[in-house]
Design a protein around this motif. Structure first.
Motif, PDB file in Angstrom:
ATOM      1  N   ASP A   1      27.426 -11.789  19.154  1.00 11.61           N
ATOM      2  CA  ASP A   1      28.260 -12.221  17.926  1.00 11.61           C
ATOM      3  C   ASP A   1      27.907 -12.516  17.114  1.00 11.61           C
ATOM      4  OD1 ASP A   1      29.643 -11.419  20.373  1.00 11.61           O
ATOM      5  OD2 ASP A   1      29.727 -13.367  21.332  1.00 11.61           O
TER       6      ASP A   1
ATOM      7  N   GLU B   1      29.529 -13.380  12.675  1.00 12.53           N
ATOM      8  CA  GLU B   1      30.126 -13.924  11.728  1.00 12.53           C
ATOM      9  C   GLU B   1      29.671 -14.169  10.053  1.00 12.53           C
ATOM     10  OE1 GLU B   1      34.973 -16.667  11.003  1.00 12.53           O
ATOM     11  OE2 GLU B   1      33.794 -16.571  12.986  1.00 12.53           O
ATOM     12  N   LYS B   2      30.620 -13.700   9.690  1.00 13.38           N
ATOM     13  CA  LYS B   2      30.565 -13.922   7.822  1.00 13.38           C
ATOM     14  C   LYS B   2      30.643 -13.799   7.013  1.00 13.38           C
ATOM     15  CE  LYS B   2      26.104 -13.205   5.131  1.00 13.38           C
ATOM     16  NZ  LYS B   2      24.578 -12.708   4.693  1.00 13.38           N
ATOM     17  N   GLU B   3      30.962 -14.374   6.002  1.00  7.15           N
ATOM     18  CA  GLU B   3      32.012 -14.089   4.845  1.00  7.15           C
ATOM     19  C   GLU B   3      30.853 -13.691   3.777  1.00  7.15           C
ATOM     20  OE1 GLU B   3      33.720 -17.323   1.486  1.00  7.15           O
ATOM     21  OE2 GLU B   3      34.940 -17.272   3.641  1.00  7.15           O
TER      22      GLU B   3
ATOM     23  N   THR C   1      36.000 -11.698   5.674  1.00 11.63           N
ATOM     24  CA  THR C   1      35.013 -11.926   6.636  1.00 11.63           C
ATOM     25  C   THR C   1      35.050 -11.142   7.601  1.00 11.63           C
ATOM     26  OG1 THR C   1      35.778 -14.524   6.152  1.00 11.63           O
ATOM     27  CG2 THR C   1      35.330 -13.961   8.056  1.00 11.63           C
TER      28      THR C   1
ATOM     29  N   VAL D   1      33.282  -9.932  11.434  1.00 10.11           N
ATOM     30  CA  VAL D   1      33.340 -10.800  12.718  1.00 10.11           C
ATOM     31  C   VAL D   1      33.468  -9.500  14.240  1.00 10.11           C
ATOM     32  CG1 VAL D   1      34.546 -11.922  14.753  1.00 10.11           C
ATOM     33  CG2 VAL D   1      34.989 -12.705  12.289  1.00 10.11           C
TER      34      VAL D   1
ATOM     35  N   LYS E   1      32.900  -8.980  17.537  1.00  6.26           N
ATOM     36  CA  LYS E   1      32.968  -9.793  19.399  1.00  6.26           C
ATOM     37  C   LYS E   1      32.986  -8.511  19.915  1.00  6.26           C
ATOM     38  CE  LYS E   1      35.427 -13.531  21.357  1.00  6.26           C
ATOM     39  NZ  LYS E   1      35.759 -14.530  21.372  1.00  6.26           N
TER      40      LYS E   1
ATOM     41  N   THR F   1      38.442 -10.137   9.862  1.00  9.58           N
ATOM     42  CA  THR F   1      39.464 -10.684  10.010  1.00  9.58           C
ATOM     43  C   THR F   1      40.337 -11.386   8.186  1.00  9.58           C
ATOM     44  OG1 THR F   1      38.042 -12.723   9.917  1.00  9.58           O
ATOM     45  CG2 THR F   1      38.605 -11.025  11.836  1.00  9.58           C
TER      46      THR F   1
END
Length: 121
Positions: free
Chosen positions: A50, A52-54, A64, A66, A68, A75
């Protein structure tokens, strides 16, 4: 229509069905997601974790990403058209999400060193 026309149609439909079966029945799920900004690889992340990064681009844009459940999706994005946000999640080799205004490309690849392979040479 003649009998020969029906035979030709049946053969073409059968061949197309066999091709589609093999395309979708083989497991071509990629292992990694590669993020490029303006043609330069900035991240390679496993689809198995998993994440998430901007990402901030040179022209001031932000996206962003994501990851998962083995799928990658954009997103958030502050680009004018927002097409990258509406793209379906990607997980199969060769699929990509592209944000043209920010020059950002997210691609599913089989290995973490695909950036070093030169197919032209």
């Amino acid at each position: 229509m003649k009998k020969a026309d029906f035979i030709v149609i049946a053969v073409v439909a059968l061949v197309a069905g066999i091709i589609l079966f093999f395309l979708y029945s083989t497991d071509n799920t990629g292992n990694y997601v590669q993020v490029e900004i303006d043609g330069e690889v900035v991240d390679t992340v496993s689809l198995g974790e998993d994440f998430e990064k901007e990402y901030k681009t040179e022209n001031g844009g932000t996206n962003t990403l994501v990851i998962k459940d083995g799928k990658a999706v954009m997103t958030q994005a502050d680009c004018p058209d927002g097409i990258c946000k509406n793209h379906k999640p990607i997980s199969r080799s060769g699929e990509s999400i592209i944000c043209l205004p920010h020059k950002l490309v997210v691609s599913v690849v089989d290995s973490s060193n695909d950036a070093e392979i030169d197919a032209v040479a």
